[in-house]
Design a protein around this motif. Structure first.
Motif, PDB file in Angstrom:
ATOM      1  N   THR A 186     -10.563   9.311 -23.230  1.00 38.70           N
ATOM      2  CA  THR A 186     -11.860   9.609 -23.991  1.00 38.70           C
ATOM      3  C   THR A 186     -11.592   9.707 -25.660  1.00 38.70           C
ATOM      4  OG1 THR A 186     -12.218  11.226 -22.122  1.00 38.70           O
ATOM      5  CG2 THR A 186     -13.395  11.578 -24.267  1.00 38.70           C
ATOM      6  N   ASP A 187     -10.509  10.144 -26.018  1.00 33.57           N
ATOM      7  CA  ASP A 187     -10.472   9.927 -27.715  1.00 33.57           C
ATOM      8  C   ASP A 187     -10.493   8.487 -28.007  1.00 33.57           C
ATOM      9  OD1 ASP A 187     -10.329  12.775 -27.816  1.00 33.57           O
ATOM     10  OD2 ASP A 187      -8.000  12.468 -28.007  1.00 33.57           O
ATOM     11  N   GLU A 188      -9.938   7.636 -27.211  1.00 36.45           N
ATOM     12  CA  GLU A 188      -9.849   6.276 -27.503  1.00 36.45           C
ATOM     13  C   GLU A 188     -11.281   5.772 -27.580  1.00 36.45           C
ATOM     14  OE1 GLU A 188      -7.166   3.549 -25.583  1.00 36.45           O
ATOM     15  OE2 GLU A 188      -5.725   5.292 -25.494  1.00 36.45           O
ATOM     16  N   LEU A 189     -12.270   6.032 -26.618  1.00 40.17           N
ATOM     17  CA  LEU A 189     -13.584   5.946 -26.333  1.00 40.17           C
ATOM     18  C   LEU A 189     -14.365   6.428 -27.556  1.00 40.17           C
ATOM     19  CD1 LEU A 189     -15.870   4.680 -24.825  1.00 40.17           C
ATOM     20  CD2 LEU A 189     -16.136   6.915 -23.519  1.00 40.17           C
ATOM     21  N   ARG A 190     -14.025   7.700 -28.145  1.00 44.94           N
ATOM     22  CA  ARG A 190     -14.741   8.123 -29.326  1.00 44.94           C
ATOM     23  C   ARG A 190     -14.480   7.369 -30.436  1.00 44.94           C
ATOM     24  NH1 ARG A 190     -12.398  13.357 -29.841  1.00 44.94           N
ATOM     25  NH2 ARG A 190     -13.777  13.691 -31.502  1.00 44.94           N
ATOM     26  N   ARG A 191     -12.940   6.858 -30.748  1.00 46.50           N
ATOM     27  CA  ARG A 191     -12.900   5.976 -31.600  1.00 46.50           C
ATOM     28  C   ARG A 191     -13.835   4.570 -31.490  1.00 46.50           C
ATOM     29  NH1 ARG A 191      -7.924   8.552 -30.871  1.00 46.50           N
ATOM     30  NH2 ARG A 191      -7.118   6.938 -29.457  1.00 46.50           N
ATOM     31  N   THR A 192     -13.689   4.120 -30.398  1.00 44.69           N
ATOM     32  CA  THR A 192     -14.306   2.727 -30.308  1.00 44.69           C
ATOM     33  C   THR A 192     -15.862   2.829 -30.666  1.00 44.69           C
ATOM     34  OG1 THR A 192     -12.882   2.372 -28.456  1.00 44.69           O
ATOM     35  CG2 THR A 192     -15.051   1.053 -28.504  1.00 44.69           C
ATOM     36  N   LEU A 193     -16.565   4.138 -30.404  1.00 43.75           N
ATOM     37  CA  LEU A 193     -17.909   4.184 -30.259  1.00 43.75           C
ATOM     38  C   LEU A 193     -18.088   4.704 -32.016  1.00 43.75           C
ATOM     39  CD1 LEU A 193     -18.773   6.393 -27.338  1.00 43.75           C
ATOM     40  CD2 LEU A 193     -19.242   3.967 -27.824  1.00 43.75           C
ATOM     41  N   ASN A 194     -17.122   5.268 -32.692  1.00 42.09           N
ATOM     42  CA  ASN A 194     -17.608   5.664 -34.154  1.00 42.09           C
ATOM     43  C   ASN A 194     -17.833   4.373 -34.998  1.00 42.09           C
ATOM     44  OD1 ASN A 194     -17.342   7.413 -36.320  1.00 42.09           O
ATOM     45  ND2 ASN A 194     -15.266   7.024 -36.650  1.00 42.09           N
ATOM     46  N   GLY A 195     -18.844   4.383 -35.420  1.00 41.62           N
ATOM     47  CA  GLY A 195     -19.528   3.426 -36.432  1.00 41.62           C
ATOM     48  C   GLY A 195     -20.209   2.284 -35.608  1.00 41.62           C
ATOM     49  N   ALA A 196     -19.935   2.361 -34.253  1.00 45.25           N
ATOM     50  CA  ALA A 196     -20.682   1.336 -33.688  1.00 45.25           C
ATOM     51  C   ALA A 196     -22.149   1.476 -33.638  1.00 45.25           C
ATOM     52  CB  ALA A 196     -19.953   1.189 -32.155  1.00 45.25           C
ATOM     53  N   ASP A 197     -22.845   0.329 -33.310  1.00 48.73           N
ATOM     54  CA  ASP A 197     -24.036   0.334 -32.733  1.00 48.73           C
ATOM     55  C   ASP A 197     -24.464   0.890 -31.410  1.00 48.73           C
ATOM     56  OD1 ASP A 197     -27.068   0.039 -32.575  1.00 48.73           O
ATOM     57  OD2 ASP A 197     -26.904  -2.240 -32.809  1.00 48.73           O
ATOM     58  N   LEU A 198     -24.863   2.141 -31.343  1.00 48.76           N
ATOM     59  CA  LEU A 198     -25.022   2.542 -30.006  1.00 48.76           C
ATOM     60  C   LEU A 198     -26.067   2.095 -29.294  1.00 48.76           C
ATOM     61  CD1 LEU A 198     -23.937   6.216 -30.801  1.00 48.76           C
ATOM     62  CD2 LEU A 198     -22.659   4.641 -30.071  1.00 48.76           C
ATOM     63  N   ASP A 199     -26.943   1.239 -29.838  1.00 48.74           N
ATOM     64  CA  ASP A 199     -28.021   0.723 -29.110  1.00 48.74           C
ATOM     65  C   ASP A 199     -27.646  -0.568 -28.752  1.00 48.74           C
ATOM     66  OD1 ASP A 199     -29.927   2.898 -29.108  1.00 48.74           O
ATOM     67  OD2 ASP A 199     -30.263   2.190 -31.633  1.00 48.74           O
ATOM     68  N   CYS A 234     -21.946  -4.192 -18.377  1.00 48.91           N
ATOM     69  CA  CYS A 234     -23.074  -3.415 -17.757  1.00 48.91           C
ATOM     70  C   CYS A 234     -24.424  -3.525 -18.216  1.00 48.91           C
ATOM     71  CB  CYS A 234     -22.429  -1.667 -17.917  1.00 48.91           C
ATOM     72  SG  CYS A 234     -20.857  -1.459 -17.166  1.00 48.91           S
ATOM     73  N   PRO A 235     -24.871  -4.739 -17.895  1.00 51.50           N
ATOM     74  CA  PRO A 235     -26.177  -5.272 -18.928  1.00 51.50           C
ATOM     75  C   PRO A 235     -27.121  -4.449 -18.878  1.00 51.50           C
ATOM     76  CG  PRO A 235     -25.659  -6.454 -16.844  1.00 51.50           C
ATOM     77  CD  PRO A 235     -24.715  -5.735 -16.862  1.00 51.50           C
ATOM     78  N   GLU A 236     -27.307  -3.319 -17.953  1.00 55.80           N
ATOM     79  CA  GLU A 236     -28.470  -2.258 -18.154  1.00 55.80           C
ATOM     80  C   GLU A 236     -28.326  -1.337 -18.822  1.00 55.80           C
ATOM     81  OE1 GLU A 236     -29.465  -1.225 -14.009  1.00 55.80           O
ATOM     82  OE2 GLU A 236     -30.020  -3.227 -13.580  1.00 55.80           O
ATOM     83  N   TRP A 237     -27.131  -1.273 -19.482  1.00 57.22           N
ATOM     84  CA  TRP A 237     -26.746  -0.093 -20.436  1.00 57.22           C
ATOM     85  C   TRP A 237     -26.504  -0.621 -21.966  1.00 57.22           C
ATOM     86  CZ3 TRP A 237     -22.076   2.425 -17.289  1.00 57.22           C
ATOM     87  CH2 TRP A 237     -22.673   3.183 -16.049  1.00 57.22           C
ATOM     88  N   THR A 238     -26.738   0.569 -22.835  1.00 57.51           N
ATOM     89  CA  THR A 238     -26.504   0.392 -24.298  1.00 57.51           C
ATOM     90  C   THR A 238     -25.134   0.959 -24.318  1.00 57.51           C
ATOM     91  OG1 THR A 238     -27.645   2.430 -24.851  1.00 57.51           O
ATOM     92  CG2 THR A 238     -28.551   0.371 -24.823  1.00 57.51           C
ATOM     93  N   LEU A 239     -24.457   0.949 -25.496  1.00 56.84           N
ATOM     94  CA  LEU A 239     -23.218   1.887 -25.707  1.00 56.84           C
ATOM     95  C   LEU A 239     -23.459   3.158 -25.426  1.00 56.84           C
ATOM     96  CD1 LEU A 239     -21.533   0.050 -28.526  1.00 56.84           C
ATOM     97  CD2 LEU A 239     -20.529   0.646 -26.149  1.00 56.84           C
ATOM     98  N   ARG A 240     -24.719   3.751 -26.050  1.00 61.53           N
ATOM     99  CA  ARG A 240     -24.992   5.102 -25.805  1.00 61.53           C
ATOM    100  C   ARG A 240     -24.997   5.359 -24.353  1.00 61.53           C
ATOM    101  NH1 ARG A 240     -28.728   5.334 -28.897  1.00 61.53           N
ATOM    102  NH2 ARG A 240     -27.742   6.579 -30.587  1.00 61.53           N
ATOM    103  N   ASP A 241     -25.676   4.622 -23.609  1.00 61.64           N
ATOM    104  CA  ASP A 241     -25.814   4.886 -22.073  1.00 61.64           C
ATOM    105  C   ASP A 241     -24.500   4.956 -21.127  1.00 61.64           C
ATOM    106  OD1 ASP A 241     -28.759   4.696 -22.203  1.00 61.64           O
ATOM    107  OD2 ASP A 241     -28.551   2.586 -21.858  1.00 61.64           O
TER     108      ASP A 241
END
Length: 258
Positions: free
Chosen positions: A17-30, A36-43
């Motif tokens: 989960t820490d690795e996931l958080r680092r991956t999301l940090n600064g990424a475009d969550l939209d 998973c084509p029905e999802w955004t990174l936020r989803d």
């Protein structure tokens, strides 16, 4: 098949989960997630964090029936603010790991599976995070790596899930039969990381083994796991398919439920 220790899974939930958080940090969550084509990174992040909290609450309360989402405290983050999402992910993983450690692997709790125990949920949540971390890394165009023991266990668990689904009458999994056909997975970078799946008239069996098969999938263990979980195309130049490629496609198409 020997499982990893309960503590190994609990630690993996927090670390991954820490690795996931680092991956999301600064990424475009939209940004949309290709795998998973029905999802955004936020989803995707909300799905992972919600799954952690749901499983953790099942274990914490020693639930004997399936738990509705609305009974899970803070099942979704309070806002779309990236900082709120980040803190929510961290707290959910930590809380779930704590509940699992306090319960111990043998605690009896509800599950949808063959194993009604806290140990099942520790493994399931760790390996759920393994796969969705790959989804996030692919969407963010970042490198992805997972330890050999978790990559191999992800393949083992998925084979158990497909077998369970077939026994429970899942329509797609029910088609995974046909005597005389077999699949061999062969990791080229980890000793003894090989699987043989044999289709029969009644279903399929699997074991860790080296053997000639109708089709073989060869490559680094992490890439085998990604193909098997439909996160990497079998036609990728990172893996090699030998023999009846249509049988591998047949397997992947009919083990895509959930």
């Amino acid at each position: 098949m020997d499982l990893l220790s309960h503590e190994h899974y609990c630690t993996a939930i927090e670390r991954l989960t820490d690795e996931l958080r680092r991956t999301l940090n600064g990424a475009d969550l939209d940004a949309h997630v290709p795998t998973c084509p029905e999802w955004t990174l936020r989803d995707l992040a909300v799905h992972v964090g919600g799954a952690h909290r749901w499983a953790g609450e099942i274990v914490r309360t020693r639930a004997t029936d399936e738990l509705p989402d609305e009974k899970v405290p803070d099942f979704t983050p309070a806002s779309d603010d990236p900082a709120v999402l980040d803190a929510w992910l961290a707290a959910g993983a930590a809380g779930t790991a704590t509940a699992l450690r306090e319960a111990g692997a043998g605690a009896e709790v509800w599950s949808w599976s063959w194993d009604a125990s806290a140990g099942f949920w520790a493994r399931r949540m760790a390996l759920e995070t393994v796969v969705h971390l790959a989804d996030a890394a692919l969407a963010a165009n970042l490198p992805y790596a997972v330890s050999p023991e978790l990559a191999a266990d992800t393949i083992d668990e998925w084979l158990q899930i497909v077998s369970f689904a077939q026994a429970e009458g899942d329509e797609e999994a029910a088609e995974l039969r046909g005597a005389g056909r077999s699949l061999h997975l062969h990791a080229t970078d980890v000793p003894d990381a090989e699987w043989l799946i044999e289709l029969t008239d009644d279903g399929f069996t699997w074991r860790r083994a080296h053997a000639k098969a109708t089709v073989a999938l060869r490559g680094p263990l992490t890439d085998l796991m990604l193909v098997f979980n439909r996160r990497l195309a079998p036609g990728s130049d990172r893996v090699e398919v030998l023999g009846d490629a249509e049988l591998l496609d047949f397997w992947l198409e009919r083990s895509s439920f959930g």
